[in-house]
Each structure stands twice: as structure tokens, then as C-alpha cells.
Design a protein around this motif. Structure first.
Motif, PDB file in Angstrom:
ATOM      1  N   ARG A 186     -20.139 -34.535 -10.327  1.00  0.00           N
ATOM      2  CA  ARG A 186     -21.304 -33.715  -9.995  1.00  0.00           C
ATOM      3  C   ARG A 186     -22.556 -34.482 -10.374  1.00  0.00           C
ATOM      4  NH1 ARG A 186     -20.431 -28.145  -9.155  1.00  0.00           N
ATOM      5  NH2 ARG A 186     -18.321 -27.413  -9.624  1.00  0.00           N
ATOM      6  N   PRO A 214     -25.837 -25.876  -6.070  1.00  0.00           N
ATOM      7  CA  PRO A 214     -24.493 -25.438  -6.474  1.00  0.00           C
ATOM      8  C   PRO A 214     -23.559 -26.575  -6.879  1.00  0.00           C
ATOM      9  CG  PRO A 214     -24.776 -25.282  -4.094  1.00  0.00           C
ATOM     10  CD  PRO A 214     -26.131 -25.562  -4.656  1.00  0.00           C
ATOM     11  N   LYS A 215     -23.919 -27.829  -6.568  1.00  0.00           N
ATOM     12  CA  LYS A 215     -23.062 -28.952  -6.937  1.00  0.00           C
ATOM     13  C   LYS A 215     -23.568 -29.692  -8.177  1.00  0.00           C
ATOM     14  CE  LYS A 215     -21.372 -29.770  -2.251  1.00  0.00           C
ATOM     15  NZ  LYS A 215     -21.193 -30.758  -1.155  1.00  0.00           N
ATOM     16  N   GLU A 217     -24.630 -29.910 -12.371  1.00  0.00           N
ATOM     17  CA  GLU A 217     -24.375 -29.371 -13.701  1.00  0.00           C
ATOM     18  C   GLU A 217     -25.609 -29.589 -14.565  1.00  0.00           C
ATOM     19  OE1 GLU A 217     -20.867 -30.895 -15.547  1.00  0.00           O
ATOM     20  OE2 GLU A 217     -19.523 -29.707 -14.281  1.00  0.00           O
ATOM     21  N   ARG A 236     -21.342 -23.989 -15.086  1.00  0.00           N
ATOM     22  CA  ARG A 236     -21.944 -25.296 -14.797  1.00  0.00           C
ATOM     23  C   ARG A 236     -22.997 -25.706 -15.821  1.00  0.00           C
ATOM     24  NH1 ARG A 236     -24.713 -25.417 -10.259  1.00  0.00           N
ATOM     25  NH2 ARG A 236     -24.525 -23.223  -9.654  1.00  0.00           N
ATOM     26  N   GLU A 319     -30.583 -34.306  -4.287  1.00  0.00           N
ATOM     27  CA  GLU A 319     -30.166 -34.426  -2.893  1.00  0.00           C
ATOM     28  C   GLU A 319     -30.334 -35.831  -2.322  1.00  0.00           C
ATOM     29  OE1 GLU A 319     -32.564 -31.423  -1.098  1.00  0.00           O
ATOM     30  OE2 GLU A 319     -31.314 -29.749  -1.834  1.00  0.00           O
TER      31      GLU A 319
END
Length: 360
Positions: A186, A214-215, A217, A236, A319
């Protein structure tokens, strides 16, 4: 990556008269680890005597201090050796309580040959005691904000004439520069920041980020009661106890170093940010002195005081792995110039002890 050249490598042979360092050493915080880095870098050119404020040394610090300091003195101790000597007073939190013991220090410091003061965490009321100027040859800061405040408060007293220097925190960065990133599966947004207070809206800030990413931590060390109450059950969020893992282990797995901070709270170094940059982490931080002295906005990270913009910067880095890599590389490159040997060179340059010193 090679470490920068040590400016003391071609210095004259080590002087036999010792440099006397006054400091606290009872805890294993960033400030005390910086003390160890200072002494290690001073030892090749000046023998060092450490005078501890307090009657104990943290076990994690003792081996390193004993390896590089010629002698270690615990209070109470006979301080006659300070007479006429070059002295470096590394304040840590002690600036807050200096006023309570000012007369004791006035008598003690009246006998030194030269005095250099390192201000780490806060100014306290130190600026009021302009008799320090009689021996002071330099005052050091880790952010330009602190230096500016010092100049404001001392402009009308004798301390205004004492030279000041701003340097990055004295941190041994060799182990951080050598780190290789360890994939976790992640993108990890981390905060390794001692006990620097989180802003009041931290729960909303991180909850929104977690929903948006959402991906990702979110890692914290140390994680205090507020963090544990807010995110202890969140799958997470990884909340580490103080010293649960090493800073090197932590930062080798962090992809983005995010540093929001409580309003009006000074961000002096910050030491953890310097370590994160040396480890190749892009920075997203508050736009205040300290971070502004270290982070090149848009190159090695982003600076902002707006909560939503800070979230946007984190989201952009999460991203865009190419941007993360590019900014992390710039951060690591910038940290190559931040070596505690620069502190040692400055301290040696401002030392001018004599065999005797008249009373103040």
C-alpha cells in the motif's frame, strides 16, 4: 549515495584543551540524539567533556556518549573545570526553566572563557538574561523563525550583539541516506514526530483522507491516546508505541511524510522531517518556519496551512508514483547537505576560551 565531505577532514590536529558541553541526557528524544551527533562530530577536533543537567543518562545514549566524550559529569559535580573553558550549552527544554536557576548559572558561567548556546525546542525567557552576552560568542537556532523572535526580544539588550546562526538540526543522517524503500503493498502516509501536537481537526483530516484513498495506510509513531481513541480500531491505521520500531525501520516503509501541526505551535527543525527527507520521503507539511527552511515547495514536497489543500497534496502524491519518486529524490538530495559536521565546524570557529575569565 555518498555522504558529503566533512568540513573538518582537513582541519588542524585536535586541540588538547577540551570543549565542555552542558546538556540534558536523561531521555532518548530527538534532541538528545542530536546531542550525541554533535559530540561524535566534535570529538575528532576537540576532546569533549559532557556536563549533564540531572543525575542520570538514558541507557540508549550512554554507549555512544561514552565512546566519544572524554568524560561525563553528572550533577551534582565540581564544575571548577569550566573555569576559562570553551562551553557549549545545548538547551533542549531547559530554556523553559533556566529562569528558575539563573543566579546559579550566572555564577557558574561567569568563570567560562567562551559560551555558545544552542536553542532547540523553545526560547523560554532566555533573552531576558543579557548578562549571558559577556561570554557568549554565538547563539544557534534550527529555524529562521526562532532567530527572528530572538532578535525581536533582544534588540534593546546586550544579547543583540551576539552573532546568531541558523542550521538544520544536528542529525546523523548516514543510516537514513542508506535506506532502501521496503514495499508494503500500500502507499503509506506516515508521521514520525515525537510528541509534536496534532491539530484539533486531525480526526476529520485523516478520516477524510482514508475515505478518499482506500488503498493507503496511515502510520504514526508515537501514537498517543487521542490517536488511539480516534483510530485504534481502524484497519488501515497503524499506531506504534514510542520506540516500538526504529525510525529507520519506520521511514523505510513510509512513502509520504505528512506533517500537520497544531496552530501557533513552532516547528523548529523538525528533526523527524530531516530524517524523512534523507530517507527519500516527499514531504507534505505546514507552511511555517522550520519546514520552510528545509522543503523546496513543488520540488521536494508541498507546504500549506490549508487543511483541504494539504489533503489534495497527499492525494496527488498517493495517485502519482512518478511524482513521489521524483520528489523523494529531491528530498534525499537536499538532505545530503545537512551534516552535523557543519555544526562542529561552526562551534570550533566560535570557541575562544582563555586560561582565566574575569567575573561578570
Amino acid at each position: 549515495m555518498d555522504a558529503p565531505d566533512n568540513p573538518l577532514d582537513n582541519a588542524a590536529p585536535r586541540r588538547r584543551d577540551p570543549l565542555h558541553v552542558i546538556s540534558t541526557a536523561a531521555s532518548n528524544t530527538g534532541g538528545e540524539r542530536s546531542l550525541l551527533a554533535l559530540i561524535e562530530n566534535l570529538a575528532p577536533v576537540r576532546e569533549v567533556e559532557l556536563w549533564c543537567i540531572g543525575a542520570e543518562i538514558h541507557p540508549a545514549l550512554r554507549p555512544g556518549l561514552e565512546a566519544h566524550a572524554r568524560g561525563i559529569h553528572l550533577q551534582p559535580a565540581d564544575d571548577a573545570e569550566l573555569d576559562g573553558a570553551d562551553v557549549v550549552f545545548y538547551m533542549h527544554d531547559y530554556a523553559l526553566v533556566f529562569a528558575n536557576f539563573a543566579e546559579l548559572w550566572r555564577e557558574r558561567l561567569s568563570r567560562v572563557g567562551s559560551l555558545q548556546i544552542i536553542i532547540n525546542v523553545n526560547l523560554g525567557a532566555l533573552f531576558k538574561f543579557d548578562w549571558l552576552a559577556e561570554r557568549a560568542t554565538c547563539v544557534y537556532f534550527e529555524s529562521s523563525d526562532y532567530e527572528l523572535a530572538w532578535r525581536k526580544w533582544t534588540h534593546s539588550n546586550r544579547l543583540a550583539c551576539v552573532p546568531t546562526v541558523v542550521l538544520p538540526p544536528p542529525v546523523d543522517l548516514r543510516s537514513f541516506r542508506a535506506l532502501t524503500k521496503v514495499p508494503t503493498g500500500r502507499v503509506v502516509v506516515g508521521r514520525l514526530s515525537g510528541h509534536a501536537p496534532l491539530p484539533p481537526h486531525f480526526a476529520t483530516f485523516y478520516s477524510e483522507l482514508a475515505d478518499q484513498l482506500p488503498k493507503a495506510e496511515f502510520w504514526f509513531m508515537p501514537a498517543g491516546p487521542e490517536l488511539r481513541a480516534a483510530f485504534g480500531a481502524h484497519p488501515r491505521f497503524r499506531l506504534f508505541a514510542e520506540d516500538q520500531v526504529t525510525p529507520q525501520w519506520f521511514l523505510s516503509r513510509v512513502d509520504i511524510f505528512c506533517f500537520p501541526l497544531k496552530d501557533c505551535w513552532p516547528a523548529n527543525g523538525p528533526r523527524s522531517m530531516v530524517e524523512a527527507m534523507a530517507a527519500g520521503c516527499p514531504i507534505v507539511a505546514i507552511d511555517r518556519e522550520g519546514p520552510k527552511d528545509r522543503v523546496d515547495h513543488g520540488a521536494s514536497g508541498f507546504l500549506t496551512n490549508d487543511r483541504h489543500q494539504m489533503q489534495d497534496y497527499v492525494r496527488t502524491l498517493v495517485e502519482d508514483p512518478a511524482l513521489r519518486a521524483r520528489m523523494g529524490s529531491h528530498a534525499r538530495q537536499a538532505a545530503r547537505d545537512w551534516d552535523p559536521a557543519v555544526w562542529a565546524e561552526a562551534i570550533v570557529r566560535h570557541s575562544m576560551g582563555t586560561s582565566t575569565a574575569p567575573a561578570l
